[in-house]
Design a protein around this motif. Structure first.
Motif, short mmCIF file in Angstrom:
data_model
loop_
_atom_site.label_atom_id
_atom_site.label_comp_id
_atom_site.label_asym_id
_atom_site.label_seq_id
_atom_site.Cartn_x
_atom_site.Cartn_y
_atom_site.Cartn_z
N ALA A 10 0.83 -1.21 0.00
CA ALA A 10 0.00 0.00 0.00
C ALA A 10 0.86 1.26 0.00
CB ALA A 10 -0.95 -0.01 1.19
N ALA A 11 1.94 1.25 0.77
CA ALA A 11 2.84 2.40 0.81
C ALA A 11 3.53 2.59 -0.54
CB ALA A 11 3.88 2.22 1.92
N TYR A 12 3.98 1.49 -1.15
CA TYR A 12 4.61 1.58 -2.46
C TYR A 12 3.61 2.10 -3.49
CZ TYR A 12 6.97 0.40 -6.76
OH TYR A 12 7.55 0.47 -8.00
N PHE A 13 2.41 1.55 -3.47
CA PHE A 13 1.37 1.96 -4.40
C PHE A 13 1.08 3.45 -4.27
CE2 PHE A 13 -3.16 2.77 -5.20
CZ PHE A 13 -3.23 2.44 -6.54
N ALA A 14 0.92 3.93 -3.06
CA ALA A 14 0.61 5.34 -2.83
C ALA A 14 1.74 6.24 -3.33
CB ALA A 14 0.35 5.59 -1.35
N ALA A 15 2.96 5.79 -3.17
CA ALA A 15 4.11 6.60 -3.59
C ALA A 15 4.29 6.62 -5.10
CB ALA A 15 5.38 6.08 -2.92
N LYS A 16 3.94 5.55 -5.78
CA LYS A 16 4.25 5.41 -7.21
C LYS A 16 3.04 5.54 -8.13
CE LYS A 16 8.57 4.70 -6.50
NZ LYS A 16 9.61 5.57 -7.02
N ARG A 17 1.85 5.55 -7.60
CA ARG A 17 0.63 5.54 -8.41
C ARG A 17 0.63 6.63 -9.48
NH1 ARG A 17 -3.85 6.25 -4.54
NH2 ARG A 17 -2.61 8.09 -4.14
N ASP A 18 0.90 7.87 -9.11
CA ASP A 18 0.81 8.97 -10.07
C ASP A 18 1.87 8.89 -11.16
OD1 ASP A 18 -1.39 10.00 -8.73
OD2 ASP A 18 -0.19 11.36 -7.51
N VAL A 20 3.41 6.20 -12.29
CA VAL A 20 3.11 5.07 -13.18
C VAL A 20 1.95 5.43 -14.10
CG1 VAL A 20 2.24 2.69 -13.22
CG2 VAL A 20 4.04 3.33 -11.62
N ARG A 21 0.97 6.11 -13.58
CA ARG A 21 -0.18 6.53 -14.39
C ARG A 21 0.25 7.52 -15.48
NH1 ARG A 21 -4.54 10.56 -13.52
NH2 ARG A 21 -6.34 9.79 -14.68
N MET A 26 1.55 8.50 -21.29
CA MET A 26 2.47 8.81 -22.38
C MET A 26 2.57 7.64 -23.36
SD MET A 26 3.34 11.87 -21.87
CE MET A 26 4.60 12.02 -23.10
N LEU A 27 2.38 6.44 -22.87
CA LEU A 27 2.44 5.27 -23.75
C LEU A 27 1.20 5.12 -24.62
CD1 LEU A 27 3.96 2.69 -21.26
CD2 LEU A 27 5.06 3.59 -23.32
N CYS A 28 0.03 5.50 -24.07
CA CYS A 28 -1.20 5.22 -24.82
C CYS A 28 -1.98 6.47 -25.22
CB CYS A 28 -2.11 4.28 -24.02
SG CYS A 28 -2.83 5.02 -22.54
N GLY A 29 -1.79 7.60 -24.54
CA GLY A 29 -2.46 8.83 -24.91
C GLY A 29 -3.90 8.95 -24.48
N ASP A 30 -4.34 8.11 -23.57
CA ASP A 30 -5.73 8.14 -23.11
C ASP A 30 -5.72 7.85 -21.61
OD1 ASP A 30 -8.23 6.74 -22.25
OD2 ASP A 30 -8.84 7.11 -24.32
N TRP A 31 -6.33 8.76 -20.83
CA TRP A 31 -6.29 8.60 -19.37
C TRP A 31 -7.02 7.36 -18.89
CZ3 TRP A 31 -2.68 10.54 -16.66
CH2 TRP A 31 -2.13 11.78 -16.97
N HIS A 32 -8.10 6.99 -19.56
CA HIS A 32 -8.84 5.79 -19.13
C HIS A 32 -8.01 4.53 -19.37
CE1 HIS A 32 -12.40 8.09 -18.27
NE2 HIS A 32 -12.32 8.67 -19.46
N ARG A 33 -7.40 4.46 -20.54
CA ARG A 33 -6.52 3.32 -20.82
C ARG A 33 -5.30 3.34 -19.92
NH1 ARG A 33 -5.21 3.33 -26.86
NH2 ARG A 33 -3.91 1.58 -26.25
N ALA A 34 -4.81 4.54 -19.61
CA ALA A 34 -3.65 4.66 -18.71
C ALA A 34 -3.99 4.11 -17.33
CB ALA A 34 -3.21 6.12 -18.61
N ASP A 35 -5.20 4.40 -16.87
CA ASP A 35 -5.63 3.84 -15.58
C ASP A 35 -5.66 2.32 -15.64
OD1 ASP A 35 -5.94 6.30 -14.32
OD2 ASP A 35 -8.04 6.47 -14.88
N ASP A 36 -6.18 1.78 -16.73
CA ASP A 36 -6.22 0.32 -16.88
C ASP A 36 -4.82 -0.29 -16.92
OD1 ASP A 36 -8.98 0.47 -16.99
OD2 ASP A 36 -9.10 0.26 -19.16
N LEU A 37 -3.92 0.35 -17.66
CA LEU A 37 -2.55 -0.16 -17.75
C LEU A 37 -1.85 -0.09 -16.40
CD1 LEU A 37 -1.47 1.44 -21.14
CD2 LEU A 37 -1.92 -0.98 -20.70
N THR A 65 6.34 -4.30 -16.66
CA THR A 65 4.98 -4.82 -16.77
C THR A 65 4.09 -3.81 -17.49
OG1 THR A 65 5.30 -6.03 -14.71
CG2 THR A 65 3.04 -5.76 -15.46
N LEU A 66 4.24 -2.55 -17.17
CA LEU A 66 3.44 -1.49 -17.78
C LEU A 66 3.69 -1.39 -19.28
CD1 LEU A 66 1.58 0.98 -17.14
CD2 LEU A 66 3.67 2.31 -17.01
N VAL A 67 4.94 -1.38 -19.67
CA VAL A 67 5.28 -1.26 -21.09
C VAL A 67 4.80 -2.48 -21.86
CG1 VAL A 67 7.20 -1.18 -22.73
CG2 VAL A 67 7.19 0.32 -20.73
N ARG A 68 5.00 -3.65 -21.31
CA ARG A 68 4.53 -4.86 -22.00
C ARG A 68 3.02 -4.88 -22.13
NH1 ARG A 68 8.62 -9.62 -19.94
NH2 ARG A 68 10.41 -8.81 -21.07
#
Length: 177
Positions: A10-18, A20-21, A26-37, A65-68
């Motif tokens: 949970a601490a790692y997630f909170a620190a890195k969430r933004d 990673v999103r 930047m990889l997909c150009g869509d915030w909804h898809r970015a959330d899914d990725l 994992t995100l890029v793949r």
């Protein structure tokens, strides 16, 4: 997972969430898809959390994992864009008096939107290399590690990706700044 592991995750997630999103966007150009990725990357990490011995490698694991996931998703047939025969589905052009040149913030936003639109026209593997190199700040060997390819492949994909981005933008792309 035991409660201590859950708290660490949970601490790692909170620190890195933004971050990673943002990378996903930047990889997909869509915030909804970015959330899914981003969710896909964090779910994969959560599943393997207890098996990860080197906590220093968590960022690399999530990034890989995100890029793949982004590359895999771009290959799925339902994600491919289709052109319409007539232009009826296209948005209306902007009003004649509405110019972003009078507002410096408008210039930056227009430039950013142009860049993101250009990135969407670059093939997914090349886009991943460009995002990792120029937006995440990884060096050639770091990108090679994330993508599981050679440094020479990263260099050629970078050159091809920049050429495709230049073509999409119709202007010179500064890869050094």
């Amino acid at each position: 997972m035991d409660p201590r592991d859950e708290q660490e995750f949970a601490a790692y997630f909170a620190a890195k969430r933004d971050s990673v999103r943002r990378t996903a966007y930047m990889l997909c150009g869509d915030w909804h898809r970015a959330d899914d990725l981003a969710q896909t990357a964090f779910v994969a990490l959560h599943r393997r959390w207890r098996k990860v011995r080197d906590r220093e490698a968590l960022d690399a694991y999530v990034r890989k994992t995100l890029v793949r996931a982004a590359i895999d998703e771009s290959r799925r047939p339902w994600r491919r864009e289709r052109q319409t025969e007539d232009g009826s589905d296209l948005p209306e052009p902007s009003a004649p008096g509405a110019s972003a040149t009078t507002d410096p913030l408008g210039d930056r936003v227009a430039t950013r939107e142009d860049l993101l639109a250009g990135l969407r026209q670059v093939p997914s593997r090349q886009r991943a290399v460009l995002v990792l190199r120029y937006f995440d700040g990884l060096d050639v060997s770091g990108v090679a590690g994330v993508l599981g390819c050679s440094e020479g492949n990263v260099k050629s994909q970078t050159a091809r990706g920049l050429a495709a981005l230049r073509k999409a933008l119709g202007t010179e792309v500064d890869a050094h700044g």
